[in-house]
Design an enzyme around this catalytic site. Structure first.
Site, PDB file in Angstrom:
ATOM      1  N   CYS A 114      23.147   5.887   0.726  1.00  0.00           N
ATOM      2  CA  CYS A 114      22.843   5.136  -0.513  1.00  0.00           C
ATOM      3  C   CYS A 114      24.053   5.003  -1.423  1.00  0.00           C
ATOM      4  O   CYS A 114      24.101   4.137  -2.287  1.00  0.00           O
ATOM      5  CB  CYS A 114      21.718   5.829  -1.284  1.00  0.00           C
ATOM      6  SG  CYS A 114      20.236   5.971  -0.309  1.00  0.00           S
ATOM      7  N   HIS A 264      21.629   2.275  -8.107  1.00  0.00           N
ATOM      8  CA  HIS A 264      20.974   2.325  -6.809  1.00  0.00           C
ATOM      9  C   HIS A 264      19.460   2.241  -7.022  1.00  0.00           C
ATOM     10  O   HIS A 264      18.943   2.663  -8.060  1.00  0.00           O
ATOM     11  CB  HIS A 264      21.346   3.632  -6.110  1.00  0.00           C
ATOM     12  CG  HIS A 264      20.598   3.846  -4.839  1.00  0.00           C
ATOM     13  ND1 HIS A 264      20.551   2.890  -3.852  1.00  0.00           N
ATOM     14  CD2 HIS A 264      19.854   4.893  -4.404  1.00  0.00           C
ATOM     15  CE1 HIS A 264      19.813   3.356  -2.861  1.00  0.00           C
ATOM     16  NE2 HIS A 264      19.374   4.552  -3.170  1.00  0.00           N
ATOM     17  N   ASN A 294      13.948   0.144  -1.128  1.00  0.00           N
ATOM     18  CA  ASN A 294      15.262   0.787  -1.100  1.00  0.00           C
ATOM     19  C   ASN A 294      16.042   0.245   0.101  1.00  0.00           C
ATOM     20  O   ASN A 294      15.678   0.495   1.241  1.00  0.00           O
ATOM     21  CB  ASN A 294      15.058   2.309  -0.995  1.00  0.00           C
ATOM     22  CG  ASN A 294      16.369   3.076  -0.995  1.00  0.00           C
ATOM     23  OD1 ASN A 294      17.448   2.496  -0.892  1.00  0.00           O
ATOM     24  ND2 ASN A 294      16.275   4.388  -1.094  1.00  0.00           N
TER      25      ASN A 294
HETATM   26  O1  UT7 Z   1      17.801   6.529  -1.695  1.00  0.00           O
HETATM   27  C1  UT7 Z   1      18.026   7.858  -2.030  1.00  0.00           C
HETATM   28  C2  UT7 Z   1      17.113   8.755  -1.431  1.00  0.00           C
HETATM   29  N1  UT7 Z   1      15.719   8.700  -1.773  1.00  0.00           N
HETATM   30  C3  UT7 Z   1      15.243   9.030  -2.962  1.00  0.00           C
HETATM   31  O2  UT7 Z   1      15.936   9.167  -3.927  1.00  0.00           O
HETATM   32  C4  UT7 Z   1      13.767   9.295  -3.046  1.00  0.00           C
HETATM   33  C5  UT7 Z   1      13.483  10.429  -3.972  1.00  0.00           C
HETATM   34  N2  UT7 Z   1      12.098  10.874  -3.959  1.00  0.00           N
HETATM   35  C6  UT7 Z   1      11.078  10.088  -4.364  1.00  0.00           C
HETATM   36  O3  UT7 Z   1      11.278   8.958  -4.749  1.00  0.00           O
HETATM   37  C7  UT7 Z   1       9.689  10.682  -4.367  1.00  0.00           C
HETATM   38  O4  UT7 Z   1       9.767  12.062  -4.117  1.00  0.00           O
HETATM   39  C8  UT7 Z   1       8.728   9.998  -3.349  1.00  0.00           C
HETATM   40  C9  UT7 Z   1       8.385   8.603  -3.811  1.00  0.00           C
HETATM   41  C10 UT7 Z   1       9.374   9.950  -1.987  1.00  0.00           C
HETATM   42  C11 UT7 Z   1       7.425  10.790  -3.243  1.00  0.00           C
HETATM   43  O5  UT7 Z   1       6.823  10.921  -4.509  1.00  0.00           O
HETATM   44  P1  UT7 Z   1       6.250  12.329  -4.978  1.00  0.00           P
HETATM   45  O6  UT7 Z   1       5.656  12.106  -6.293  1.00  0.00           O
HETATM   46  O7  UT7 Z   1       7.384  13.323  -4.879  1.00  0.00           O
HETATM   47  O8  UT7 Z   1       5.100  12.601  -3.921  1.00  0.00           O
HETATM   48  P2  UT7 Z   1       4.929  13.811  -2.876  1.00  0.00           P
HETATM   49  O9  UT7 Z   1       5.905  13.674  -1.764  1.00  0.00           O
HETATM   50  O10 UT7 Z   1       4.885  15.108  -3.603  1.00  0.00           O
HETATM   51  O11 UT7 Z   1       3.489  13.493  -2.321  1.00  0.00           O
HETATM   52  C12 UT7 Z   1       2.341  13.568  -3.179  1.00  0.00           C
HETATM   53  C13 UT7 Z   1       1.116  13.248  -2.362  1.00  0.00           C
HETATM   54  C14 UT7 Z   1       0.971  14.118  -1.109  1.00  0.00           C
HETATM   55  O12 UT7 Z   1      -0.421  14.392  -0.959  1.00  0.00           O
HETATM   56  P3  UT7 Z   1      -1.043  15.813  -1.475  1.00  0.00           P
HETATM   57  O13 UT7 Z   1      -0.266  16.860  -0.752  1.00  0.00           O
HETATM   58  O14 UT7 Z   1      -0.813  15.814  -2.948  1.00  0.00           O
HETATM   59  O15 UT7 Z   1      -2.457  15.677  -1.067  1.00  0.00           O
HETATM   60  C15 UT7 Z   1       1.421  13.228   0.008  1.00  0.00           C
HETATM   61  O16 UT7 Z   1       0.811  13.540   1.234  1.00  0.00           O
HETATM   62  O17 UT7 Z   1       1.161  11.888  -1.889  1.00  0.00           O
HETATM   63  C16 UT7 Z   1       0.960  11.872  -0.464  1.00  0.00           C
HETATM   64  N3  UT7 Z   1       1.730  10.774   0.087  1.00  0.00           N
HETATM   65  C17 UT7 Z   1       1.254   9.522   0.210  1.00  0.00           C
HETATM   66  N4  UT7 Z   1       0.064   8.976  -0.089  1.00  0.00           N
HETATM   67  C18 UT7 Z   1      -0.073   7.666   0.138  1.00  0.00           C
HETATM   68  C19 UT7 Z   1       3.004  10.793   0.538  1.00  0.00           C
HETATM   69  N5  UT7 Z   1       3.369   9.571   0.924  1.00  0.00           N
HETATM   70  C20 UT7 Z   1       2.311   8.749   0.737  1.00  0.00           C
HETATM   71  C21 UT7 Z   1       2.088   7.394   0.943  1.00  0.00           C
HETATM   72  N6  UT7 Z   1       0.879   6.879   0.638  1.00  0.00           N
HETATM   73  N7  UT7 Z   1       3.028   6.564   1.437  1.00  0.00           N
END
Ligand code: UT7
Length: 337
Positions: A114, A264, A294
């Site tokens: 990135c 980014h 992204n």
């Molecule tokens: O380009 C540079 C690199 N990338 C980044 O900078 C990304 C940085 N991170 C993020 O943007 C966020 O951490 C994400 C968008 C990837 C994830 O958001 P989050 O608020 O950290 O969610 P999480 O991973 O903690 O997941 C929360 C819940 C989980 O369910 P439980 O355990 O709470 O029941 C996941 O299983 O959301 C669930 N989940 C989804 N649900 C529906 C994870 N992915 C999905 C999905 N659709 N696609």
């Protein structure tokens, strides 16, 4: 004698086919609401099976070169940033070079994910400053869609990424008035490999057993990206704010002096947090993640081109860019358009 460099041409390209969040609902047990609420993404563009990374790069590069008022033959160096190359080797820069029809020039491929575009911009700036090169093509291009796990198992990563390309031409320039003339003021580049496995693709590779690639590795899905999203998120906010502050301090620029922020595009919430930390008014940040997702190395030049087309980026404006990604790597730049 040290020269200055400036961005003289900008181009971008995304493949025509759009996948809305609702299209992904059918593939990977996700929802439009979850994606929008957690990331801001509404849709992304994904290629068809016959299109590769250098194809997208070629379209963006031709636009950037024409925008600079140049011909491909005027380009004396290519810096190609991608994590989704046409082939394992040689680098995609060589494939782009052939498609542009410009043999016998310097070609780099760089692997800063990135942050790749800003690393590339910095390389271009330094090669032009040294007097060795006059017109450097810097490209960020990605085809993520061919490397994502589009089943429910991959949903936390696969909903985030889109395909696209952005390119700029960085040319030698004369700067008489630093407060007015178009030029790259500074670039700051960083990395911390301690976090390399927080966002990575394990296979194929030489650190994965007897063979770089095997049926077992594929069966385990080790060729798909893996991410610890929360760790990446926290570090992204901290490091982007930090490196932007560093670039501004180095040049004696205040955050309020900056006309436009081209960050980014990993998550709308990351950019809002950076804005909050640095007290940047949200309207000064130009985001495109809503429509492209992204696109990794392509996000900043894609945003640049859209901002120009929408009249948000005009000549003479002071622009600050920052990025964070796998490595971890992070970087910032200040430049006057
Ligand atoms: O380009 C540079 C690199 N990338 C980044 O900078 C990304 C940085 N991170 C993020 O943007 C966020 O951490 C994400 C968008 C990837 C994830 O958001 P989050 O608020 O950290 O969610 P999480 O991973 O903690 O997941 C929360 C819940 C989980 O369910 P439980 O355990 O709470 O029941 C996941 O299983 O959301 C669930 N989940 C989804 N649900 C529906 C994870 N992915 C999905 C999905 N659709 N696609």
């Amino acid at each position: 004698m040290a020269f200055n460099s400036r961005i003289t041409g900008v181009g971008s390209y995304v493949p025509p086919k759009i996948y809305k969040n609702s299209d992904l609902e059918e593939m990977m047990d996700t929802s439009n609401e979850w994606i929008i609420q957690r990331t801001g993404i509404e849709q992304r563009h994904w290629v068809d099976e016959n299109t590769c990374t250098s194809d997208l790069a070629l379209e963006a590069s031709n636009i950037a070169i024409a925008d600079a008022g140049l011909e491909p033959s005027d380009i004396d160096m290519i810096v190609f940033a991608t994590l989704s190359p046409d082939h394992d080797f040689p680098g995609t820069g060589c494939f782009l070079q052939t498609k542009l029809g410009i043999p016998n020039i310097t070609v780099f491929d760089i692997r800063q994910q990135c942050t790749g575009f800003l690393y590339g911009l910095s390389l271009a700036d330094k090669f032009v400053q040294s007097g060795g090169h006059k017109n450097v093509l810097v490209v960020g291009a990605e085809v993520h869609s061919k490397g994502l796990d589009k089943t429910p198992r991959g949903r936390s990563v696969s909903v985030l990424f889109g395909d696209g390309a952005g390119a700029v031409v960085v040319s030698r320039t004369e700067v008489k008035d630093k407060s007015k003339d178009s030029h790259i003021l500074t670039t700051n580049l960083h990395a911390d490999g301690t976090f390399a496995k927080e966002l990575w693709v394990p296979a194929p590779g030489t650190d994965i057993g007897a063979d770089r690639i095997s049926h077992a590795l594929l069966d385990e899905g080790l060729h798909f990206p893996e991410m610890n999203g929360k760790t990446v998120f926290v570090h992204a906010v901290k490091r982007m704010a930090e490196t932007l502050t560093q670039s501004c301090a180095e040049m004696g620029v205040k955050i309020e002096d900056v006309d436009l922020f081209l960050f980014h595009q990993a998550n709308l919430r990351i950019n809002s947090k950076v804005a909050e930390v640095l007290k940047i008014p949200e309207e000064k940040i130009f985001n495109t993640i809503q429509k492209y997702g992204n696109t990794t190395a392509a996000t900043i030049p894609l945003g640049m081109h859209d901002a120009i087309k929408e009249g948000k980026l005009k000549e003479g404006m002071l622009v600050a860019s920052a990025a964070f990604g796998s490595g971890f790597t992070w970087a910032s730049s200040l430049w006057r358009y």
